[in-house]
Design an enzyme around this catalytic site. Sequence first.
Site, PDB file in Angstrom:
ATOM      1  N   CYS A   1       0.790  -1.231   0.000  1.00  0.00           N
ATOM      2  CA  CYS A   1       0.000   0.000   0.000  1.00  0.00           C
ATOM      3  C   CYS A   1       0.826   1.287   0.000  1.00  0.00           C
ATOM      4  O   CYS A   1       0.346   2.334  -0.399  1.00  0.00           O
ATOM      5  CB  CYS A   1      -0.950  -0.029   1.186  1.00  0.00           C
ATOM      6  SG  CYS A   1      -1.792  -1.615   1.282  1.00  0.00           S
TER       7      CYS A   1
ATOM      8  N   HIS B   1      -4.183   6.254   0.337  1.00  0.00           N
ATOM      9  CA  HIS B   1      -4.398   4.847   0.026  1.00  0.00           C
ATOM     10  C   HIS B   1      -5.848   4.510   0.373  1.00  0.00           C
ATOM     11  O   HIS B   1      -6.337   4.893   1.436  1.00  0.00           O
ATOM     12  CB  HIS B   1      -3.433   3.981   0.837  1.00  0.00           C
ATOM     13  CG  HIS B   1      -3.835   2.549   0.872  1.00  0.00           C
ATOM     14  ND1 HIS B   1      -4.052   1.833  -0.290  1.00  0.00           N
ATOM     15  CD2 HIS B   1      -4.104   1.699   1.895  1.00  0.00           C
ATOM     16  CE1 HIS B   1      -4.433   0.599   0.037  1.00  0.00           C
ATOM     17  NE2 HIS B   1      -4.471   0.503   1.347  1.00  0.00           N
TER      18      HIS B   1
ATOM     19  N   ASN C   1      -9.983  -1.857  -2.504  1.00  0.00           N
ATOM     20  CA  ASN C   1      -8.597  -1.602  -2.103  1.00  0.00           C
ATOM     21  C   ASN C   1      -7.699  -2.345  -3.094  1.00  0.00           C
ATOM     22  O   ASN C   1      -7.724  -3.569  -3.158  1.00  0.00           O
ATOM     23  CB  ASN C   1      -8.416  -2.121  -0.667  1.00  0.00           C
ATOM     24  CG  ASN C   1      -6.988  -1.986  -0.152  1.00  0.00           C
ATOM     25  OD1 ASN C   1      -6.033  -1.952  -0.914  1.00  0.00           O
ATOM     26  ND2 ASN C   1      -6.849  -1.944   1.158  1.00  0.00           N
TER      27      ASN C   1
END
Lengths: 351, 75
Positions: free
Chosen positions: A120, A268, A298
Amino acid sequence: MAELSFENIGISAMAGAVPKQIIKNRDYTAHFDEALVKDIIDKTGVEERRFASEGQTASDLCFAAAEQLFEDNQIDKSEVDILLFVSQTPDYRMPATSVTLQHRLGLSKSTAAFDISLGCSGFVYGISVAYAYANMPGIRKVLLLDGETRSKVYHPKDRKTGFIFGDAGVAAIIEKQEVGHSFFSLNSDGSKSDLIKIDAGGYRNPSNEESIKEKVVDEHGNIRTDEHGYMNGADVFNFVLREIPKNIRQTLSLANTSMEELDFYVFHQANKFMNDYLAKKLKLDSSKVPSTIQKYGNTSSVSIPITIVDQLKGQLHSPKKLLLCGFGVGMSWATAVIPTNQINISDIVEV
Amino acid sequence: MEQKFLNLIKEALEVDSIEVKFEDLLADFDAWDSMARLSLIALLDEQFEVEVADAEFDKTETVKDLFNLVKSRVK
């Protein structure tokens, strides 16, 4: 302390690609009952994700994004001196995926190519490396590719991860331009490496009959193998609350600026609950916080750039200042304040 | 602080209609799962500036146990 600054280096073009296959979370009731699915969607904010097909990899997504970027910007491929590929879902354990992409994209054999294995935080780390190379005399264009197929990492019967992750790829050109100063803060805490992890399938715990067996892993009946990823969401959240506001303050101080002076804050895309609380804690103006969690979920390192490509297209024609902040697996986290002149953003390609 | 804490637990567990008492077992609430922990972590951070690790939640049986842990950390 990894605090970096650069002068007159910037991102000039970006493109993104996502798989055609759309997974609608509300229909995802084969393993879990509808009420639970609704609760999970309400909290995580993930309505849809894109899943790569069997055999489709992160490099395929990046390849499609790069081809679009080359075409839309009439880029002379011989000017690409450096190719970076950020991913934790590479094509092979060897060779490096970046090297195979040098050939597929028809780049010169004098191109330097290597992979960066981060999750990430990966895009912010990736552009810091790209900026460092682009800063060197004689280096013309750095091509940064960032792709993930996280759909292949997590088990569909593990509710802690099964509803969140998706796939995407981006391409970006970084080069010298009259844009001013950029600032990066890069951080690591390996003591928390077990918060987000795939235990087996590497060289510490090689793949074997046991590691590919599905097993019930907790009292909620979640199922996965040792070769699937797991995540301790509560402690990841604790970590984010402790470290991220602090790191943002440090980076603003390094850049001698304030949140009010920046145009967009691109985080993120972890999940809606976490991102909303972080924004509330930081007292952010929500109109400056673009989000794609609802439509792409995500996508790990790709979530920051795909959010820029999807949400800020049409808004980066004139000079802007962006804050980028990525955090996750490692634990690894990074914040950047980057000025932009004009980023030419292509339409997202579906492959 | 006691009432503020009980209200916080009610909010995290999304149980508006039920009275939460100190002797209640957390595991007895249907909503006490990984998502409720996320809510609780956010509320504890917001209202008490206290952090509780996942493993500590695992060791906590009653609402009172959690209250004592949080109380010991309030600055």
